[in-house]
Design a protein around this motif. Structure first.
Motif, PDB file in Angstrom:
ATOM      1  N   PHE A  37       6.214  -4.945  12.957  1.00 32.96           N
ATOM      2  CA  PHE A  37       6.785  -5.226  14.312  1.00 32.96           C
ATOM      3  C   PHE A  37       5.542  -5.885  15.247  1.00 32.96           C
ATOM      4  N   GLY A  38       5.831  -7.226  15.407  1.00 32.56           N
ATOM      5  CA  GLY A  38       5.022  -7.646  16.396  1.00 32.56           C
ATOM      6  C   GLY A  38       5.254  -7.579  17.972  1.00 32.56           C
ATOM      7  N   CYS A  39       4.165  -7.794  18.669  1.00 29.79           N
ATOM      8  CA  CYS A  39       4.086  -7.558  19.930  1.00 29.79           C
ATOM      9  C   CYS A  39       4.396  -8.568  21.067  1.00 29.79           C
ATOM     10  N   ASP A  40       4.273  -9.853  20.599  1.00 30.83           N
ATOM     11  CA  ASP A  40       3.903 -11.034  21.353  1.00 30.83           C
ATOM     12  C   ASP A  40       4.588 -12.106  20.552  1.00 30.83           C
ATOM     13  N   GLU A  41       5.872 -12.184  19.933  1.00 28.43           N
ATOM     14  CA  GLU A  41       6.453 -13.251  19.185  1.00 28.43           C
ATOM     15  C   GLU A  41       6.940 -14.269  20.426  1.00 28.43           C
ATOM     16  N   GLU A  42       7.391 -13.678  21.587  1.00 29.41           N
ATOM     17  CA  GLU A  42       7.842 -14.814  22.588  1.00 29.41           C
ATOM     18  C   GLU A  42       6.703 -15.610  23.256  1.00 29.41           C
ATOM     19  N   ILE A  43       5.478 -15.066  23.041  1.00 33.85           N
ATOM     20  CA  ILE A  43       4.375 -16.098  23.554  1.00 33.85           C
ATOM     21  C   ILE A  43       3.439 -16.478  22.572  1.00 33.85           C
ATOM     22  N   SER A  44       3.940 -16.878  21.270  1.00 35.33           N
ATOM     23  CA  SER A  44       3.143 -17.255  20.281  1.00 35.33           C
ATOM     24  C   SER A  44       2.668 -16.452  18.891  1.00 35.33           C
ATOM     25  N   GLY A  45       2.558 -15.122  19.424  1.00 37.57           N
ATOM     26  CA  GLY A  45       2.299 -14.397  18.139  1.00 37.57           C
ATOM     27  C   GLY A  45       0.752 -14.243  17.812  1.00 37.57           C
ATOM     28  N   GLU A  46      -0.151 -14.581  18.683  1.00 39.71           N
ATOM     29  CA  GLU A  46      -1.623 -14.616  18.210  1.00 39.71           C
ATOM     30  C   GLU A  46      -2.145 -13.201  18.236  1.00 39.71           C
ATOM     31  N   ASN A  47      -1.631 -12.273  19.368  1.00 37.76           N
ATOM     32  CA  ASN A  47      -2.028 -11.035  19.413  1.00 37.76           C
ATOM     33  C   ASN A  47      -1.660  -9.994  18.632  1.00 37.76           C
ATOM     34  N   CYS A  48      -0.417 -10.311  17.975  1.00 36.06           N
ATOM     35  CA  CYS A  48       0.080  -9.094  16.949  1.00 36.06           C
ATOM     36  C   CYS A  48       0.520  -9.733  15.532  1.00 36.06           C
ATOM     37  N   GLY A  49       1.157 -10.891  15.746  1.00 39.77           N
ATOM     38  CA  GLY A  49       1.757 -11.793  14.604  1.00 39.77           C
ATOM     39  C   GLY A  49       0.629 -12.142  13.574  1.00 39.77           C
ATOM     40  N   ARG A  50      -0.231 -12.630  14.263  1.00 36.83           N
ATOM     41  CA  ARG A  50      -1.559 -13.178  13.461  1.00 36.83           C
ATOM     42  C   ARG A  50      -2.158 -12.080  12.738  1.00 36.83           C
ATOM     43  N   PRO A  51      -2.744 -10.885  13.508  1.00 36.85           N
ATOM     44  CA  PRO A  51      -3.572  -9.951  13.006  1.00 36.85           C
ATOM     45  C   PRO A  51      -2.643  -9.303  12.181  1.00 36.85           C
ATOM     46  N   ILE A  52      -1.231  -9.010  12.151  1.00 39.58           N
ATOM     47  CA  ILE A  52      -0.528  -8.383  10.999  1.00 39.58           C
ATOM     48  C   ILE A  52      -0.443  -9.104   9.835  1.00 39.58           C
ATOM     49  N   SER A  53      -0.544 -10.552   9.796  1.00 41.03           N
ATOM     50  CA  SER A  53      -0.358 -11.360   8.638  1.00 41.03           C
ATOM     51  C   SER A  53      -1.856 -11.440   8.183  1.00 41.03           C
ATOM     52  N   THR A  54      -2.765 -11.322   8.848  1.00 36.53           N
ATOM     53  CA  THR A  54      -4.061 -11.111   8.281  1.00 36.53           C
ATOM     54  C   THR A  54      -4.397  -9.938   7.459  1.00 36.53           C
ATOM     55  N   PHE A  55      -4.085  -8.568   8.001  1.00 34.27           N
ATOM     56  CA  PHE A  55      -3.840  -7.488   7.560  1.00 34.27           C
ATOM     57  C   PHE A  55      -3.066  -7.514   6.005  1.00 34.27           C
ATOM     58  N   LEU A  56      -2.035  -7.915   6.208  1.00 35.32           N
ATOM     59  CA  LEU A  56      -1.071  -7.792   4.780  1.00 35.32           C
ATOM     60  C   LEU A  56      -1.734  -8.816   3.685  1.00 35.32           C
ATOM     61  N   LEU A  57      -2.445  -9.814   4.099  1.00 34.47           N
ATOM     62  CA  LEU A  57      -3.090 -10.865   3.352  1.00 34.47           C
ATOM     63  C   LEU A  57      -4.068 -10.002   2.469  1.00 34.47           C
ATOM     64  N   GLU A  58      -4.941  -9.268   3.208  1.00 38.85           N
ATOM     65  CA  GLU A  58      -6.050  -8.602   2.821  1.00 38.85           C
ATOM     66  C   GLU A  58      -5.516  -7.648   1.839  1.00 38.85           C
ATOM     67  N   GLN A  59      -4.375  -6.890   2.103  1.00 37.90           N
ATOM     68  CA  GLN A  59      -3.880  -5.802   1.303  1.00 37.90           C
ATOM     69  C   GLN A  59      -3.189  -6.241  -0.003  1.00 37.90           C
ATOM     70  N   TYR A  60      -2.589  -7.509   0.115  1.00 35.91           N
ATOM     71  CA  TYR A  60      -1.664  -7.891  -1.080  1.00 35.91           C
ATOM     72  C   TYR A  60      -2.055  -9.219  -1.716  1.00 35.91           C
ATOM     73  N   GLY A  61      -2.827  -9.966  -0.910  1.00 37.14           N
ATOM     74  CA  GLY A  61      -3.301 -11.305  -1.352  1.00 37.14           C
ATOM     75  C   GLY A  61      -2.317 -12.484  -1.392  1.00 37.14           C
ATOM     76  N   HIS A  62      -2.653 -13.654  -1.764  1.00 34.89           N
ATOM     77  CA  HIS A  62      -2.007 -14.739  -1.586  1.00 34.89           C
ATOM     78  C   HIS A  62      -0.831 -14.604  -2.552  1.00 34.89           C
ATOM     79  N   ASP A  63       0.414 -15.003  -1.985  1.00 35.61           N
ATOM     80  CA  ASP A  63       1.687 -14.736  -2.666  1.00 35.61           C
ATOM     81  C   ASP A  63       1.951 -13.372  -3.134  1.00 35.61           C
ATOM     82  N   GLY A  64       1.493 -12.661  -2.455  1.00 32.50           N
ATOM     83  CA  GLY A  64       1.491 -11.114  -3.000  1.00 32.50           C
ATOM     84  C   GLY A  64       2.813 -10.187  -2.390  1.00 32.50           C
ATOM     85  N   ILE A  65       3.650 -11.189  -1.689  1.00 33.01           N
ATOM     86  CA  ILE A  65       5.038 -10.607  -1.298  1.00 33.01           C
ATOM     87  C   ILE A  65       6.157 -11.184  -1.933  1.00 33.01           C
TER      88      ILE A  65
END
Length: 569
Positions: A231-259
């Protein structure tokens, strides 16, 4: 005229121009593949008729989970009046939290306007204690929430399914509150609809996906495939504060093409076009770019002005931009082309008549020239699904009426067509503005050049929030088959149709999925309700969602999780 009459009128007009849109698309497809003879004309027409359903826009079967005990539990719950009252109450409650995101927000932890998202998290923990006892909760940049329901099979052997939603909503201006039928943050339920900011975009979706986990957990289901909610917190204003950090976290956990599969909100959902019901799945998004143009010139007293000051020169630039719009391009790469194929194959002949196709085919064969003006007239607003849009949204210049302005600037918002790129858009703007700069003997600096402030007379271009068009997600992937089968099993067509046709579609706007391209190719944007009326209210006065559709969304997401789990042995 009553509101219902207006809606019927708008729907009729929408369908009329959309039919025209379809016919023009088909025409241009013919331009790319000229028809050499009357016999091949007939073959082409037959190829887009009902006989081609096995080859064009093929529809797989409805997919029912093998775990009938759990499926029955979820269905019985969702169908019960008591459950429906509860889930409506949960949506009403989260609407009452005014989690607005603003363009000028400072960093999280410094700007206290972010603190409202602590209330959202606390609310979710309060109404979903079972979920939060069963999942692992991680935070990305404080307010990005990641809920992981671990499966029994390691992610390296069974890629997780990821469902996205966002907690924030667009602000409600105080002067507009009086125009709402029900206060925007009351979460009013009138027996038919739930009203309030976020009902459609995106708190209804958020509640639905977390509710699906709650139902599955309470049923006793134990997943083999890990399920992740984010759940992001700023999708309506570009997503840099939550959307991007969430993706970074998941990429570190599961790797490229890991979902395995990503689900996020859609812009269309279920709609009826060409007298046929379609479930429209967004498999791509348009690109994005804000272009800034600064004009600097010499100032002075207004009593002795130059022939063209900074505002005048900037006006020339605006005229040049609007006089040179981007041309449309219709190719099979665009998901909207696939949608038109589906419509041509599955729409009733009365709505997509063969006689019209034949007449159009002959016309194209005789004269292949179709102007851009004709294309725009036929497509109406939908032309922007096939072309890059541009809109001058901000302008600034001058500080005093009797002073010659030294600077003037504009910002232009662009949504890039699937077939184009940021580099092509930049080249187009540089070509237009460079000519004007030369005419006025001014220094020109393009997007990737430094703008020297010591140069008095200059025109500089820069880009903000540049985003290439999203990769087009595959429709021949196993994951799309699971999604399509779930749609056909759970959702019903509108009207009297015997089947709901699943079709690719294009998201003209952007979601937080723009940060998740590295995690999987299988990114699908779909809201499992009829959004024709609902989405028209998002971001504006009287946002609402129909309760009878909303209460069944959790069944769809629970079924999708179960069907994806059935693939693991």
């Amino acid at each position: 005229m009553s509101e219902k009459a207006n809606q019927r009128r708008d729907k009729s007009l929408y369908t009329a121009w959309f039919v025209a849109f379809a016919l023009v698309v088909v025409s241009i497809a013919l331009l790319q593949n000229p028809i050499p003879s009357s016999s091949s004309t007939l073959s082409w027409l037959e190829a887009y008729g009902p006989e081609a359903q096995s080859e064009i826009c093929h529809q797989g079967p409805a997919l029912s989970p093998t775990n009938k005990r759990v499926e029955t539990y979820v269905r019985d719950k969702v169908d019960s009046a008591e459950y429906q009252r509860e889930v409506i109450g949960k949506l009403s409650g989260i609407i009452q939290i005014p989690s607005e995101s603003y363009d000028e927000l400072g960093p999280i932890g410094e700007d206290n306007r972010w603190d409202v998202f602590f209330q959202v998290e606390d609310y979710l923990k309060h109404v979903y204690p079972t979920v939060f006892q069963s999942v692992k909760l991680d935070h990305a940049n404080t307010h990005g929430l990641i809920l992981t329901w671990e499966g029994s099979v390691p992610p390296s052997e069974a890629k997780p399914i990821l469902m996205l939603a966002h907690q924030d909503v667009v602000p409600v201006l105080m002067e507009n509150v009086k125009d709402w039928t029900h206060p925007p943050y009351e979460g009013h339920y009138d027996g038919e609809s739930i009203w309030g900011r976020g009902a459609t975009d995106d708190k209804g979706y958020l509640i639905s996906i977390i509710e699906s986990l709650d139902l599955l957990i309470k049923s006793g289901f134990q997943p083999k495939r890990t399920v992740i909610l984010a759940f992001g917190c700023d999708e309506e204003i570009s997503g840099e504060n939550c959307g991007r950090p969430i993706s970074t976290f998941l990429l570190e956990q599961y790797g490229h093409d890991g979902i395995y599969l990503i689900m996020d909100e859609g812009s269309t959902g279920i709609q009826r076009e060409f007298n046929r019901s379609f479930a429209m799945v967004g498999i791509a998004e348009k690109g994005y770019l804000d272009v800034g143009i600064n004009v600097s010139s010499t100032g002075g007293h207004a009593s002795n002005p130059p022939d063209h000051n900074a505002i005048g020169i900037l006006s020339e630039i605006v005229v040049a931009i609007e006089s040179n719009p981007f041309l449309g391009k219709i190719t099979p790469k665009n998901p909207m082309f696939n949608f038109l194929e589906c419509a041509a194959v599955y729409a009733p002949e009365s709505s997509f008549p063969m006689s019209v196709r034949r007449t159009l085919s002959k016309a194209v064969a005789q004269d292949g020239n179709i102007s851009q003006e004709q294309l725009d007239q036929a497509l109406g607003d939908m032309r922007y699904h096939f072309k890059t849009s541009q809109s001058v949204g901000k302008i600034n210049g001058g500080i005093k009426i009797n002073a010659i302005p030294e600077t003037a600037s504009i910002m232009v918002n662009l949504r890039l067509a699937v077939e184009t790129s940021i580099a092509q858009v930049e080249a187009h703007y540089e070509s237009l503005v460079r000519t004007i700069a030369k005419t006025h003997e001014m220094v020109f600096r393009g997007f990737h050049s430094s703008c020297d402030p010591s140069v008095a007379r200059r025109i500089c271009l820069f880009g903000v929030d540049a985003l290439e068009p999203a990769p087009v997600s595959p429709v021949d992937a196993e994951s799309f088959g699971i999604l399509s089968g779930t749609i056909k099993n759970v959702l019903k067509p509108l009207g009297q149709d015997d089947e709901l046709i699943v079709t690719p579609y294009l998201m003209p706007a952007n979601t937080d999925t723009k940060f998740f391209w590295g995690l999987t190719k299988n990114i699908y944007r779909f809201t499992p309700v009829n959004l024709v009326q609902n989405l028209n209210r998002a971001h504006t006065t009287n946002e609402f969602i129909r309760a009878d559709e909303f209460v069944r969304e959790p069944l769809f997401f629970a079924s999708l999780i179960l069907n994806a789990d059935d693939l693991i042995y």
